[in-house]
Design an enzyme around this catalytic site. Structure first.
Site, PDB file in Angstrom:
ATOM      1  N   ARG A 196       0.823  -1.213   0.000  1.00  0.00           N
ATOM      2  CA  ARG A 196       0.000   0.000   0.000  1.00  0.00           C
ATOM      3  C   ARG A 196       0.851   1.253   0.000  1.00  0.00           C
ATOM      4  O   ARG A 196       1.947   1.276   0.579  1.00  0.00           O
ATOM      5  CB  ARG A 196      -0.893   0.037   1.240  1.00  0.00           C
ATOM      6  N   SER A 251       8.286  -4.937   6.195  1.00  0.00           N
ATOM      7  CA  SER A 251       8.062  -5.994   7.187  1.00  0.00           C
ATOM      8  C   SER A 251       8.961  -7.210   6.992  1.00  0.00           C
ATOM      9  O   SER A 251       8.475  -8.337   6.770  1.00  0.00           O
ATOM     10  CB  SER A 251       6.595  -6.401   7.153  1.00  0.00           C
ATOM     11  N   ASP A 302       6.555  -3.728  10.544  1.00  0.00           N
ATOM     12  CA  ASP A 302       5.093  -3.646  10.722  1.00  0.00           C
ATOM     13  C   ASP A 302       4.665  -3.779  12.180  1.00  0.00           C
ATOM     14  O   ASP A 302       3.671  -3.196  12.616  1.00  0.00           O
ATOM     15  CB  ASP A 302       4.346  -4.653   9.830  1.00  0.00           C
TER      16      ASP A 302
HETATM   17  C1  G6P Z   1      -0.721  -4.619   8.854  1.00  0.00           C
HETATM   18  C2  G6P Z   1       0.213  -3.938   7.935  1.00  0.00           C
HETATM   19  C3  G6P Z   1       1.000  -4.841   7.052  1.00  0.00           C
HETATM   20  C4  G6P Z   1       1.357  -6.064   7.820  1.00  0.00           C
HETATM   21  C5  G6P Z   1       0.064  -6.770   8.052  1.00  0.00           C
HETATM   22  C6  G6P Z   1       0.193  -8.149   8.510  1.00  0.00           C
HETATM   23  O1  G6P Z   1      -1.895  -4.085   8.831  1.00  0.00           O
HETATM   24  O2  G6P Z   1      -0.258  -2.787   7.375  1.00  0.00           O
HETATM   25  O3  G6P Z   1       2.103  -4.219   6.539  1.00  0.00           O
HETATM   26  O4  G6P Z   1       2.357  -6.790   7.259  1.00  0.00           O
HETATM   27  O5  G6P Z   1      -0.762  -6.029   8.890  1.00  0.00           O
HETATM   28  O6  G6P Z   1      -0.898  -8.764   8.035  1.00  0.00           O
HETATM   29  P1  G6P Z   1      -1.004  -9.658   6.711  1.00  0.00           P
HETATM   30  O7  G6P Z   1      -2.045 -10.624   7.083  1.00  0.00           O
HETATM   31  O8  G6P Z   1      -1.399  -8.763   5.621  1.00  0.00           O
HETATM   32  O9  G6P Z   1       0.319 -10.289   6.527  1.00  0.00           O
HETATM   33  C1  BGC Z   2       9.161 -10.771   9.133  1.00  0.00           C
HETATM   34  C2  BGC Z   2       8.903  -9.716  10.165  1.00  0.00           C
HETATM   35  C3  BGC Z   2       7.486  -9.259  10.090  1.00  0.00           C
HETATM   36  C4  BGC Z   2       6.562 -10.418  10.160  1.00  0.00           C
HETATM   37  C5  BGC Z   2       5.124 -10.016  10.077  1.00  0.00           C
HETATM   38  C6  BGC Z   2       8.120 -11.866   9.231  1.00  0.00           C
HETATM   39  O1  BGC Z   2       8.317 -12.765   8.224  1.00  0.00           O
HETATM   40  O2  BGC Z   2      10.429 -11.313   9.291  1.00  0.00           O
HETATM   41  O3  BGC Z   2       9.774  -8.652   9.997  1.00  0.00           O
HETATM   42  O4  BGC Z   2       7.257  -8.369  11.140  1.00  0.00           O
HETATM   43  O5  BGC Z   2       6.841 -11.326   9.154  1.00  0.00           O
HETATM   44  O6  BGC Z   2       4.804  -9.414   8.908  1.00  0.00           O
END
Ligand code: G6P
Ligand code: BGC
Ligand code: BGC
Length: 978
Positions: free
Chosen positions: A603, A664, A718
């Protein structure tokens, strides 16, 4: 009127002590098996009058079509006019016309359909109890089974040893033994009855050594029961002369198991419970067409049939068929049989153990036929029409005439001498002239029973026809029960009447095998297969079921790894300083750009922080797999292209707003705007990025594109973005947690504990990178072979082992590997491996959330799996659900153990007895899974009892947090460095 009759009928009753609810005289002798009578010579079968017969035409029911045939009328010609009238009046009451039978058929059909629809008010007259039998036998069932029959044959209990060969048409004679249940046991306590049953089992096993290892038992229990499983069945009410205390409302399988346990016979396992009608139906050898109706007329009466599951409201299933026990014995308990009930029926009902109940059964069941005949004979004797006007104590005693006596006396091939012997056995002094009248009474009672039974069966056939939506129904009915064996005429009348009532049905009747025992064994065989599958399922899921000790172990290991990581020693937890030292204080202002890369979505955001709050505008862009796994240059060019597009769309082109970058992945930060990518995770693998500063990579791409000017102020994980975002609302938020595609946590650590960062006072947010926890092998004992398979097939084998047990990217894959294993064991999908299931990532973690949703019926679970191309039965669907539950539960518990380690560390850091803290959380798995969040919280409560932890779900994602970090940095930059 009924009471009057009753008094009248009871006149001359001696003491009433001889009341025998069961087999009457039979109880005194050894247990009797139905002795087969020779087929009677061809007696004309009475046809039904379509018109109501005139009162004068007593024998309307028995008039034959052919004038040359003998009618029952000619079998007895009463003498004096008033005697004749007496007999006419008496027997006329047992007449049923075709119209009345049609009414019964329609009324029963109505009640059946009301019950199927689940109508509660008024309660339908029949119960329509679903059984757990979903298909008629295949003929392939095999094995040796113990069968215990209780309630099918009145006061006797049968034990059988049945061998199913698995080969069509190849039968092995069962071994069986019958025991008489003493009357005091039938009317005693439940414990007495079940102890008696366990004792019979032991006696049988002593007499028939069949080996001692794991005997599987099918329990034929023929009373109305609510079944909730193949081996769980709650008795609704006793019928047919049984009235043991403490059993109604109880699970009869458990009562039997307890009794077997008390007897020390631990080698017997009760694995199925079956109604006799179901045993009758299931015992049929598979013929040209499957047998789909089971009809029993023994001491009681009932039928079962295969209904379309979608019509059974009580079931959570809309595919296939299920066997439903009609429990038609209770038809008429609401008064519907009123006009048909004779004074004798009323008297019989009032003297029974269950007055006002089972009214239909009391007109048809064998237990009552003898009794009705006795009441009529006694009445006629009293009126001076029979036995020279004298009675006997036996004739006045309940249960003194048995159904087999009725059959014998009615049978014209049985000589008058035999009838006289039976009557003399009752202490009567019959005249030869009495014989024909007695025969007529027996015929009247049993003919009515056969016709009523036919009307009820016609209702079942009509229902079957309606549910199959077939004009012409071809069906096979399995018949069981001694009334069929004793009364050949009963069978022929039934058959003829059914043909008349449902002419559009082509019905064939097959007698049951081994009195239904074989059918019980067939159901037991299916139950045994399911039980074996269940054991394999349990074995497979066992390593996923973590106990409290194991979880506390994970917490302790995590604490140790945290300490080592903070000290800069070798540890699977990197404990990366983030250079974020403070959460927002609310005074931050301005417009910021934010990038959010690494979750489900990429995003670009515009974040406006004003006095009135934070406003966010954002746009989601995709990162195609070939970009995520291509070259670094490609990936960062793509990111910049998205920013340019966003700026253009928002009218921001040319402006150089401060930018916060949520990235992240594990980064070693040297400052707020410097982050060296240590390694990719979660399916990203762009070349030439690891070991490089991500902010530099972004700046280089900006330069290459020459299209934008960007001021990158901060790079933020994140977890940190989430903590900051939630911290804006709640100052107690000192931990960030992500459970989405990947998993990770960050928290505020005392700076004095962080090696490698200057300064001893204050705090710094530490990115734990807990996804890598256990990469040093420390989680080895918890890791299953399925975890290993998922790890090996991933693009980073050996890495992120904790993450691979918890996060959304992997749970579906773990489930898929377990399903493959269970299929290979034959436990799932009938052992058929499908191409679909072999496809990687076909089972999305989203399916776990869907499947485990409480609001989802099993039928919807099936639909999800079928959409995946998996050929599921309901049993499969249930097992898949259990697999999902085990995998997601372990994930939530491991995550909870991690959170517990962190909050306890914060508490100890501060030297507090009790800590109150909030955790900002984000991630699709945490947010979408129906039970994940509550399981995490429960585990934390268990493992960190001195911490009160509130979980705050982040509303706006971590992009907002990144902007806030940038805002704080900009604010502090004006005074001091962050
Ligand atoms: C958040 C963030 C993302 C993050 C995510 C994890 O809302 O904005 O950057 O990595 O949550 O959730 P997802 O299920 O999308 O991996
Ligand atoms: C990454 C982290 C991140 C997490 C959640 C992991 O795979 O190594 O940096 O915070 O995923 O998105
Ligand atoms: C019971 C049924 C049983 C029938 C025939 C009735 O009294 O309620 O469950 O099938 O008798 O034995």
């Amino acid at each position: 009127m009924a009471v009057q009759w009753r008094e009248h009928l009871l006149q001359g009753t001696s003491t009433g002590q001889d009341r025998k609810p069961g087999r009457g005289r039979g109880q005194q002798g050894p247990p009797m098996r139905p002795h087969l009578l020779k087929a009677p010579p061809s007696l004309p079968i009475p046809t039904l009058e379509t018109e109501l017969p005139s009162r004068e035409n007593l024998w309307g029911t028995y008039t034959t079509q052919s004038p040359s045939s003998r009618t029952l009328l000619t079998m007895w010609e009463p003498g004096a006019g008033c005697e004749r009238r007496e007999v006419q009046e008496c027997l006329q009451q047992f007449q049923v016309t075709r119209a009345q039978l049609q009414q019964i058929q329609a009324g029963l059909l109505d009640s059946m359909e009301q019950a199927l629809r689940g109508q509660a008010n008024p309660a339908p007259a029949v119960r329509m109890l679903p059984t757990y039998v979903g298909s008629t036998p295949h003929g392939t069932e095999q094995g040796d089974f113990l069968v215990l029959e209780l309630g099918a044959t009145g006061a006797s209990l049968r034990v059988l040893w049945v061998t199913l060969t698995g080969v069509d048409g190849h039968r092995v004679e069962p071994r069986s033994q019958e025991f008489v249940i003493p009357q005091e046991v039938m009317l005693g306590t439940g414990q007495q009855l079940f102890d008696f049953a366990a004792c019979c089992l032991s006696e049988f096993l002593d007499a028939h050594p069949v080996g001692n290892q794991g005997l599987q038992l099918g329990f034929s229990f023929s009373f109305p029961c609510h079944q909730t499983g193949l081996a769980r069945s709650t008795l609704i009410s006793w019928t047919k002369g049984f009235r043991c205390s403490g059993v109604e409302g109880q699970d009869v399988v458990q009562l039997l198991r307890d009794a077997i346990q008390r007897r020390g016979a631990s080698n017997i396992d009760v694995i199925a419970v079956v109604n006799d009608t179901v045993g009758t139906m299931m015992g049929c050898e598979p013929g040209v067409r499957p047998c789909e109706v089971g009809l029993v007329v023994d001491t009681g009466t009932n039928a079962c049939y295969m209904e379309e599951a979608r019509h059974v409201a009580a079931l959570d299933e809309d595919r296939g068929r299920v066997c439903v026990s009609v429990e038609w014995g209770s038809f008429g308990d609401d008064g519907a049989l009123g006009p048909l009930l004779t004074a004798f029926d009323h008297a019989l009902d009032l003297e029974s153990l269950n007055p006002h109940a089972q009214r239909f059964e009391k007109m048809v069941g064998g237990l009552y036929l003898g009794e009705l005949v006795r009441l009529v004979l006694s009445h006629l004797a009293q009126r001076g029409v029979l036995f020279g006007g004298s009675s006997s104590p036996a004739l006045q005693s309940q249960g003194s005439i048995l159904p087999e006596d009725v059959a014998a006396m009615e049978d014209p091939s049985v000589g008058a001498a035999h009838v006289l012997t039976i009557l003399q056995g009752l202490g009567l002094s019959p005249e030869v002239s009495d014989v024909e009248l007695v025969r007529s009474v027996c015929a009247a009672v049993s003919t009515r029973a056969a016709r009523l039974c036919a009307a009820a069966l016609a209702a079942v056939l009509a229902r079957l026809q309606r549910s199959r939506e077939q004009q012409m129904l071809q069906v096979t009915v399995a018949t069981g029960g001694r009334v069929f064996e004793w009364h050949r005429r009963f069978h022929s009348i039934l058959q003829e009447t059914v043909a008349l009532l449902v002419p559009e049905c082509d019905v064939s009747f097959i007698p049951s095998v081994d009195g239904g025992g074989r059918g019980v064994a067939v159901v037991t065989a299916v139950a045994a297969r399911l039980a074996a599958h269940r054991r394999l399922l349990e074995e497979t899921l066992m390593p996923f079921r973590l106990n409290c000790e194991q979880l506390a172990g994970v917490q302790a290991q995590m604490r140790e790894a945290m300490a080592k990581g903070l000290r800069g020693e070798a540890s699977s937890l990197r404990m990366l300083p983030t250079y974020v030292r403070a959460t927002p204080d609310g005074s931050e202002r301005g417009d910021f750009l934010a990038l959010d890369l690494g979750g489900t979505n990429f995003r670009v955001l515009l974040v406006r922080v004003t006095e009135g709050g934070v406003q966010i505008t954002n746009q989601v862009y995709s990162v195609p797999e070939h970009v995520a796994q291509g070259s670094g240059q490609q990936l960062f060019d793509h990111i910049v292209d998205c920013i340019v597009d966003f700026q253009r769309a928002q009218g921001l082109s040319g402006q150089s707003l401060p930018l916060g970058f949520t990235f992240s992945f594990p980064c070693k930060q040297l400052g707020l705007d410097q982050g060296i990518l240590l390694n990719w995770t979660k399916g990203f693998n762009a070349l030439d990025c690891e070991g490089r500063d991500v902010v530099c990579l972004l700046r280089e791409a900006i330069r290459r594109r020459q299209a934008v000017e960007l001021n990158v102020v901060a790079i933020v994980n994140d977890t940190v973005g989430t903590m900051m975002s939630c911290g804006y609302e709640d100052p107690r938020c000192e931990m960030g947690l992500i459970v989405g595609t990947g998993t990770n946590a960050c928290y505020m650590e005392e700076l004095r504990n962080v090696a490698g960062v200057a300064g001893d006072s204050g705090q710094m947010c530490i990115n734990m990178e807990w996804g890598a926890f256990g990469d040093d092998g420390s989680l080895g004992s918890l890791s299953t072979c399925f975890d290993d398979s998922v790890d090996q097939a991933s693009i980073n084998p050996g890495k992120q082992r904790f993450e691979k047990m918890i996060s959304g990217m992997y749970l579906g894959e773990i489930v898929r590997h377990i399903l493959l294993h269970l299929t290979s064991l034959g436990v799932l999908f009938r052992g058929q491996q499908t191409q679909r299931l072999q496809t990687r990532d076909i089972f999305k973690t989203k399916f776990l959330s869907d499947i485990e949703s409480d609001s989802l019926a099993l039928r919807q679970v099936r639909a999800i799996l079928e959409d995946l191309g998996l050929p599921v039965t309901s049993d499969d669907a249930l097992m898949v659900l259990e697999v999902c539950q085990a995998v997601s539960r372990r994930a939530a518990q491991l995550c909870g153990a991690g959170v517990a380690a962190v909050v306890e560390k914060i508490r100890e850091n501060r030297g507090l007895e009790e800590l109150t803290v909030s955790v900002g959380v984000d991630g699709t798995l945490y947010k979408l899974h129906p039970h994940f969040s509550s399981l995490v919280a429960a585990t934390v409560r268990q493992l960190a009892p001195r911490c009160t932890v509130t979980f705050l779900e982040s509303e706006d994602g971590s992009g907002k947090g990144a902007a806030l970090v940038t805002a704080v940095a900009c604010r502090l930059a004006q005074t001091t460095r962050v």
